[in-house]
Design a protein around this motif. Structure first.
Motif, short mmCIF file in Angstrom:
data_model
loop_
_atom_site.label_atom_id
_atom_site.label_comp_id
_atom_site.label_asym_id
_atom_site.label_seq_id
_atom_site.Cartn_x
_atom_site.Cartn_y
_atom_site.Cartn_z
N SER A 28 -1.55 -14.69 -9.38
CA SER A 28 -1.17 -15.08 -8.04
C SER A 28 0.30 -15.46 -8.06
O SER A 28 0.68 -16.40 -8.74
CB SER A 28 -2.01 -16.27 -7.58
OG SER A 28 -1.58 -16.70 -6.32
N GLN A 29 1.12 -14.68 -7.38
CA GLN A 29 2.56 -14.93 -7.29
C GLN A 29 3.20 -15.05 -8.68
O GLN A 29 4.02 -15.91 -8.92
CB GLN A 29 2.82 -16.18 -6.45
CG GLN A 29 2.31 -16.03 -5.04
CD GLN A 29 2.49 -17.31 -4.24
OE1 GLN A 29 2.88 -18.33 -4.77
NE2 GLN A 29 2.21 -17.23 -2.96
N LYS A 52 1.41 -7.77 -16.86
CA LYS A 52 2.54 -7.40 -16.00
C LYS A 52 2.58 -5.89 -15.77
O LYS A 52 2.85 -5.43 -14.65
CB LYS A 52 3.84 -7.89 -16.61
CG LYS A 52 4.01 -9.38 -16.50
CD LYS A 52 5.33 -9.83 -17.11
CE LYS A 52 5.52 -11.33 -16.96
NZ LYS A 52 6.78 -11.79 -17.54
N GLN A 53 2.30 -5.11 -16.79
CA GLN A 53 2.30 -3.65 -16.66
C GLN A 53 1.22 -3.20 -15.67
O GLN A 53 1.45 -2.34 -14.83
CB GLN A 53 2.08 -2.99 -18.02
CG GLN A 53 2.18 -1.50 -18.00
CD GLN A 53 2.01 -0.90 -19.38
OE1 GLN A 53 1.61 -1.56 -20.33
NE2 GLN A 53 2.31 0.37 -19.50
N ILE A 54 0.04 -3.79 -15.76
CA ILE A 54 -1.05 -3.45 -14.84
C ILE A 54 -0.70 -3.87 -13.42
O ILE A 54 -0.88 -3.11 -12.47
CB ILE A 54 -2.37 -4.10 -15.31
CG1 ILE A 54 -2.84 -3.44 -16.62
CG2 ILE A 54 -3.45 -4.00 -14.24
CD1 ILE A 54 -3.93 -4.20 -17.35
N LEU A 55 -0.17 -5.08 -13.26
CA LEU A 55 0.17 -5.57 -11.92
C LEU A 55 1.28 -4.76 -11.28
O LEU A 55 1.31 -4.63 -10.04
CB LEU A 55 0.56 -7.04 -11.99
CG LEU A 55 -0.56 -8.01 -12.34
CD1 LEU A 55 -0.02 -9.43 -12.44
CD2 LEU A 55 -1.68 -7.94 -11.31
N ASN A 56 2.18 -4.19 -12.07
CA ASN A 56 3.25 -3.35 -11.52
C ASN A 56 2.72 -2.05 -10.95
O ASN A 56 3.39 -1.41 -10.13
CB ASN A 56 4.31 -3.07 -12.59
CG ASN A 56 5.20 -4.26 -12.83
OD1 ASN A 56 5.38 -5.10 -11.96
ND2 ASN A 56 5.77 -4.34 -14.03
N GLN A 115 -0.84 -3.12 -6.02
CA GLN A 115 -0.47 -4.21 -5.12
C GLN A 115 -1.61 -5.23 -5.11
O GLN A 115 -2.54 -5.13 -4.32
CB GLN A 115 -0.23 -3.67 -3.70
CG GLN A 115 0.94 -2.74 -3.59
CD GLN A 115 2.27 -3.49 -3.73
OE1 GLN A 115 2.34 -4.68 -3.96
NE2 GLN A 115 3.35 -2.75 -3.59
N ILE A 116 -1.55 -6.19 -6.00
CA ILE A 116 -2.60 -7.20 -6.11
C ILE A 116 -2.00 -8.57 -5.82
O ILE A 116 -1.08 -9.01 -6.50
CB ILE A 116 -3.22 -7.21 -7.53
CG1 ILE A 116 -3.83 -5.86 -7.87
CG2 ILE A 116 -4.27 -8.31 -7.65
CD1 ILE A 116 -4.29 -5.74 -9.31
#
Length: 72
Positions: free
Chosen positions: A7-8, A46-50, A53-54
Motif C-alpha cells: 500500500s503506497q 517491486k518488480q511485480i508491482l511495476n 496497477q495494485i
C-alpha cells in the motif's frame, strides 16, 4: 509461504507455516507471524508491482531450496 500487502510503497509480510500439511492457511490450523523481507524479496515485490496497477493486494510466495519463489 508469505503474503505481502503493498500500500503506497509500504510492504508488510506474514510467514505462514503448517506442521500438518502444505496448506499453511491460518484458518486451516497453520500459524502466522510477521516476516521481514530481505533485499532480494523486496526487489521481487517491486518488480511485480511495476507490472500491475495494485493499490492494495497480496502476493504469495513459497520457498524452494531456501529461496522465495513467486506463487500467486
Amino acid at each position: 509461504m508469505y503474503a505481502v500487502n503493498a500500500s503506497q510503497g509500504a510492504f508488510k509480510a506474514v510467514l505462514r507455516t503448517s506442521k500438518e500439511s502444505f496448506k499453511s492457511n491460518y484458518s486451516l490450523g497453520g500459524s502466522a507471524r510477521e516476516y521481514n523481507l530481505n533485499n532480494y524479496e523486496i526487489a521481487m515485490v517491486k518488480q511485480i508491482l511495476n507490472k500491475f496497477q495494485i493499490d492494495y493486494g497480496g502476493i504469495d510466495f513459497t520457498f524452494h531450496n531456501g529461496k522465495a519463489v513467486f506463487n500467486e
